[in-house]
Write a protein that holds these residues in place. Sequence first.
Motif, mmCIF file in Angstrom:
data_model
loop_
_atom_site.group_PDB
_atom_site.id
_atom_site.type_symbol
_atom_site.label_atom_id
_atom_site.label_comp_id
_atom_site.label_asym_id
_atom_site.label_seq_id
_atom_site.Cartn_x
_atom_site.Cartn_y
_atom_site.Cartn_z
ATOM 1 N N ARG A 150 52.358 -58.504 47.371
ATOM 2 C CA ARG A 150 52.132 -58.141 45.973
ATOM 3 C C ARG A 150 51.255 -59.160 45.252
ATOM 4 N N ASN A 155 47.250 -58.275 45.390
ATOM 5 C CA ASN A 155 46.561 -57.506 44.340
ATOM 6 C C ASN A 155 47.090 -57.859 42.949
ATOM 7 N N ARG A 175 41.344 -54.463 41.433
ATOM 8 C CA ARG A 175 42.344 -53.701 42.172
ATOM 9 C C ARG A 175 41.775 -52.393 42.711
ATOM 10 N N ARG A 176 40.663 -51.936 42.151
ATOM 11 C CA ARG A 176 40.059 -50.697 42.649
ATOM 12 C C ARG A 176 39.757 -50.788 44.135
ATOM 13 N N MET A 208 47.114 -49.754 47.840
ATOM 14 C CA MET A 208 48.470 -50.220 48.137
ATOM 15 C C MET A 208 49.395 -49.033 48.374
ATOM 16 N N PHE A 226 53.461 -48.143 48.861
ATOM 17 C CA PHE A 226 54.748 -48.736 48.536
ATOM 18 C C PHE A 226 55.871 -48.207 49.426
ATOM 19 N N ARG A 277 46.149 -41.065 48.562
ATOM 20 C CA ARG A 277 45.852 -41.470 47.186
ATOM 21 C C ARG A 277 45.169 -42.829 47.141
ATOM 22 N N ALA A 278 45.686 -43.752 47.976
ATOM 23 C CA ALA A 278 45.084 -45.080 48.007
ATOM 24 C C ALA A 278 43.678 -45.028 48.601
#
Lengths: 311, 268
Positions: B63, B66, B104-105, B109, B111, B177-178
């Motif tokens: 964590r 990012n 962060r783009r 990540m 989860f 999605r990531a």
Amino acid sequence: MTDTKNTAGEQDAPRAGAEAIKAIPVRHYGRYVSAVIAIGLLVAIVYAFGQGKINWHAIPDYFFDHRILTGVYKTLLLTVLSMVIGIVGGIVLAVMRLSKNPVTSSISWFYIWFFRGTPVLVQLFLWFNLGLVFEYINLGPIYKDYWSNFMTPLLTALLGLGLNEAAYMAEICRAGLLAVDEGQTEAAQALGMGHGKTLRRVIIPQAMRVIVPPTGNEVINMLKTTSLVAAVQYPELFRYAQDIGQNSGAPVEMYFLAAAWYLIMTSILSVGQYYVERYYARGSSRQLPPTPWQKVKAGVFSVRRPKGAVA
Amino acid sequence: MSDALNKTQDTPPRDSVAMVKAEGVHKSFGHLEVLKGIDLEVKPGEVFCLIGPSGSGKSTFLRCINHLEQINAGRLYVDGELVGYRQQGEKLYELRDREVAMKRRDIGMVFQRFNLFPHMTAIENVMEAPVQVKKQSKSQARERAMTLLERVGLADRAGHYPSQLSGGQQQRVAIARALAMDPKLMLFDEPTSALDPELVGDVLDVMRDLAESGMTMVVVTHEMGFAREVGDSLVFMDEGVVVESGHPRDVLTNPQHERTQSFLSKVL
């Protein structure tokens, strides 16, 4: 219910050949007695009202009186505008309250403390009489007038109801924002979304599920609370009903009339609330509950289908 | 994915820069020191596995990469740039939220608990960041999202809400999605730990496919089989320090350190 019974029966009967149970059901005598008592009381009450010295015919006579309809319109207007002030103010206060800035969060706390801790009626009178503190209202070159001219009954009513409502809405919104899982914020941030976008696209739509039901309550409450503004000279449904009652010699009848109109309006609002809740429930339950219209349609078809009318 | 590959090929000098570089990274929560000086390096195109007992700090370290967590000491670089700060001379300046979001783009990540947006369908989840953050047109984003969903084997679930998907399907949507942001680095935080055992395989297949396409991946995992087969490097962490590191096959089959041995004897 019937479906499961049928399938279970089809499976069980041939396999085991067991005899279906035929037992005498337990008789709940207490239920019969209480039902009879309840119906008896209800009849007594209705009878009492019917025998009372109330001229029931006055109600339909005035039900669509233009003054009453104006009152209904003004009540709705007041409800909508105060709720707009309340909701916008509530969101601002909730975000302030949750902010890391101690100054803004304390101001928000103080606001909520004051407006939630004093009665609306008292607040309405305070707004109305604030002219004793501020003789003029002076916005530089834009606007300048006596307070009493500026503070019309409508504005008094709106400020009194709206600012009070904002305090309640703030707590409702705060609860909604806090109810959204922190993982959602993290996921949005990990995708490169900023604070505002995370709030608007991810947090608020989910918070709405928690916010909408109590807000529906607040709208219905507001609709009824508007009857208080008769006290600050703004005529709405209740005020008009009172006026008619005094002039036509049927005061109590007009209270019944007003009550009926309030009931009609709150009933319509409840239906609206159902649909709004349904909209925000998307994605949270696997299947959306059917709309009443869909239920009716399903009911009609299930009745007609066995007869072969729909095929 | 080929995009990410091309990026690294177009700029050869970049290859020499580590994708992630940690120098003495410390992190505390209050009085609890979770990371006690982590040094490691993730090379571009590498699958880097982090293993260790729970509470060893591996998720926290992930964590930090990012900037979901802020480090207290040391230096952490992603693709040669400091995470969360800008250095001018001797002074460090904290980055603004906007600048952090910008960085962060490029880092995807995934989860442990998926964290899909429950009020959006699978395809809307995948389209969200490209449309909102990268300002892609909806039709363009939709087309790309569909390709990604196909890639994770869920094209037929595009219109489903997360609550209508199994855990394994949700996690694969989360990976899509990531990927929609075309990241140069993917972080996986125990991606299969919340899944039923029979669903783990589908997610690992997607990750294996991703690794073969050349994506740089940092994976916190308890799946030793995956680490051994797919991993290029492996680090064993315990109590906030790197205990042992090396090629996964060496570390997993022939651990040198006693703590590694006792951990592996429990999980293998």
